[in-house]
Write an enzyme that holds these catalytic residues in place. Structure first.
Site, mmCIF file in Angstrom:
data_model
loop_
_atom_site.group_PDB
_atom_site.id
_atom_site.type_symbol
_atom_site.label_atom_id
_atom_site.label_comp_id
_atom_site.label_asym_id
_atom_site.label_seq_id
_atom_site.Cartn_x
_atom_site.Cartn_y
_atom_site.Cartn_z
ATOM 1 N N SER A 122 -116.758 64.493 34.433
ATOM 2 C CA SER A 122 -118.214 64.678 34.453
ATOM 3 C C SER A 122 -118.910 63.669 35.354
ATOM 4 C CB SER A 122 -118.791 64.536 33.038
ATOM 5 O OG SER A 122 -118.164 65.443 32.171
ATOM 6 N N GLU A 361 -116.413 69.152 26.384
ATOM 7 C CA GLU A 361 -115.322 70.115 26.666
ATOM 8 C C GLU A 361 -115.824 71.556 26.617
ATOM 9 O OE1 GLU A 361 -111.392 69.176 25.215
ATOM 10 O OE2 GLU A 361 -111.995 67.084 24.949
#
Ligand code: FAD
Length: 377
Positions: A122, A361
């Site tokens: 990320s 996730e």
């Protein structure tokens, strides 16, 4: 495992894990500094052989084992669960795509609980849309000339910035989008690597990673250049059902607390459980948690069997389990009344812990998009 029940050995193993967690891991978790890596806890996960069970010597990872570990640990101690899961998430790319040299260097240390791993996908501008990542890998013409310099920032990285190494996904630019991404194994002592801790709702070892021209070579690539997004997706395919297992563990802990409390707390002349609105709520929760638990096991078993529809099953399991856990913890708080909101109460802790798995996730909405896409495939 049959379609509807775990093998007796797995049931016994789960009971053993819960006992072990309560007796040996929870006391270590309680001594940790909130929001920082708890190294004695990670070392104990290694000494007790739990990390080895995650990454069996020479064998393939069993998704069902990962789920049973996460569910059982979460029932007794979420910090221990998270420490175990993060070792798996950070190191699985090395097991899956690493060279013999990369595996030999890092996996024994990870499974012994001596080296701590991170999974750095990320970025501030690329979360759900991970293929939009911009961290740049520019060809490095100095030295042997076969390397890159990594420049950019990763955000919301569990175990950062203290981890001993991180799998860093960077744009090498072979093609636009997902096809131009390469996975690199970056040890913490590389020059130009820094980062800071982030303070979250529920204390979690998490932070940023700032890369300022960090040198990497061919020997640091995990898999092949331009194929890093596949490394990330294969890792998430394995871990997604297990996020559901973590959620089921928390939901079961909340339900157990609510059952015990409703049996002993009296109001209006009897225990709370004799109020039909309370007992029916408990019955609904138990039913939904059981459904989520079975869906998680089914997704894990499908992964282990190499089933073709794992993406849909994993998304369904994560979606149902994380949403159910949120509902279970909220209901358990309601049944407890004010005492559950007191700082330090199990449910106050779970109320904060249960929120993040609906986001990471793949947020709940992203899971629905995956399921819908698979339905129309
Ligand atoms: C505790 C915690 C630990 C984490 N650990 C890691 C880690 O170790 N490594 C790592 O790489 N990342 C990690 N993350 C980051 C996590 O993966 C991202 O937060 C997640 O991918 C969502 O990205 P975002 O927060 O930028 O939200 P955004 O992508 O900005 O999305 C915000 C919201 O928009 C909606 N949305 C987004 N896309 C869609 C869509 N396609 N359809 C419908 N709705 C949509 C959803 O409601 C979503 O929640 C962690 C996050 C947390 C909270």
């Amino acid at each position: 495992m049959t379609a509807f029940a775990l093998d007796p050995e797995d049931v016994a193993w789960c009971a053993e894990l819960r006992t072990l967690t309560a007796a040996q891991l929870r006391p270590l978790a309680e001594k940790g500094e909130p929001g920082r890596i708890n190294r004695p806890l990670v070392a104990a996960l290694g000494e007790l052989g739990l990390l080895r069970r995650l990454f069996p010597e020479g064998g393939t990872v069993r998704a069902l084992d990962l789920c049973l570990l996460r569910e059982s640990l979460a029932q007794e101690c979420t910090e221990a669960e998270t420490a175990l899961a993060l070792q798996g998430l950070g190191a699985y790319p090395v097991l899956q795509s690493g060279t013999d040299a990369q595996r030999a260097r890092w996996l024994p240390e990870v499974t012994a609980g001596r080296a701590v791993a991170a999974f750095a996908l990320s970025e501030p501008g690329a979360g759900s849309d991970a293929a939009a990542l911009t961290l740049a890998a520019e060809p490095d013409r100095t030295g042997a000339g076969d390397g890159w310099r990594l420049t950019g920032e990763k955000c919301w990285i569990s175990n950062a910035p203290e981890a001993d190494f991180a799998t860093v996904f960077a744009r090498t630019g072979e093609a636009p989008g997902a096809r131009g991404v390469t996975a690199f194994l970056v040890p913490a002592d590389r020059p130009g690597l820094s980062g800071e801790h982030l303070d979250m709702l529920s204390p979690h070892p998490i932070g940023t990673l700032v890369l300022d021209g960090v040198p990497v070579t061919r020997a640091d690539v995990l898999g092949a250049p331009g194929h890093g997004f596949g490394v990330a997706m294969r890792t998430l395919n394995l871990f997604r059902p297990s996020v559901g297992a973590f959620a089921v563990g928390m939901a079961r802990a909340a339900l157990d607390a609510a059952l015990a409390h409703a049996a002993t707390r009296t109001a209006f002349g009897g225990p709370l459980k004799d109020l039909q609105s309370v007992s029916h709520r408990l019955a609904d929760l138990a039913t939904r948690i059981e459904a989520a638990r079975l869906l998680v096991y089914a997704a894990a078993a499908a992964y282990d069997a190499g089933a073709p529809d794992i993406a849909k099953r994993a998304a369904m399991a994560k979606l149902l389990a994380t949403e159910t856990a949120q509902e279970a913890v909220d209901a358990a708080v309601q049944i407890h009344g004010a005492r559950a909101l007191r700082r330090g109460h199990l449910l106050e802790h779970l109320y904060r812990e249960v929120r993040a798995p609906r986001i990471y996730e793949g947020a709940t909405e992203v899971q629905r998009t995956i399921i819908a896409r698979e339905l129309y495939r």
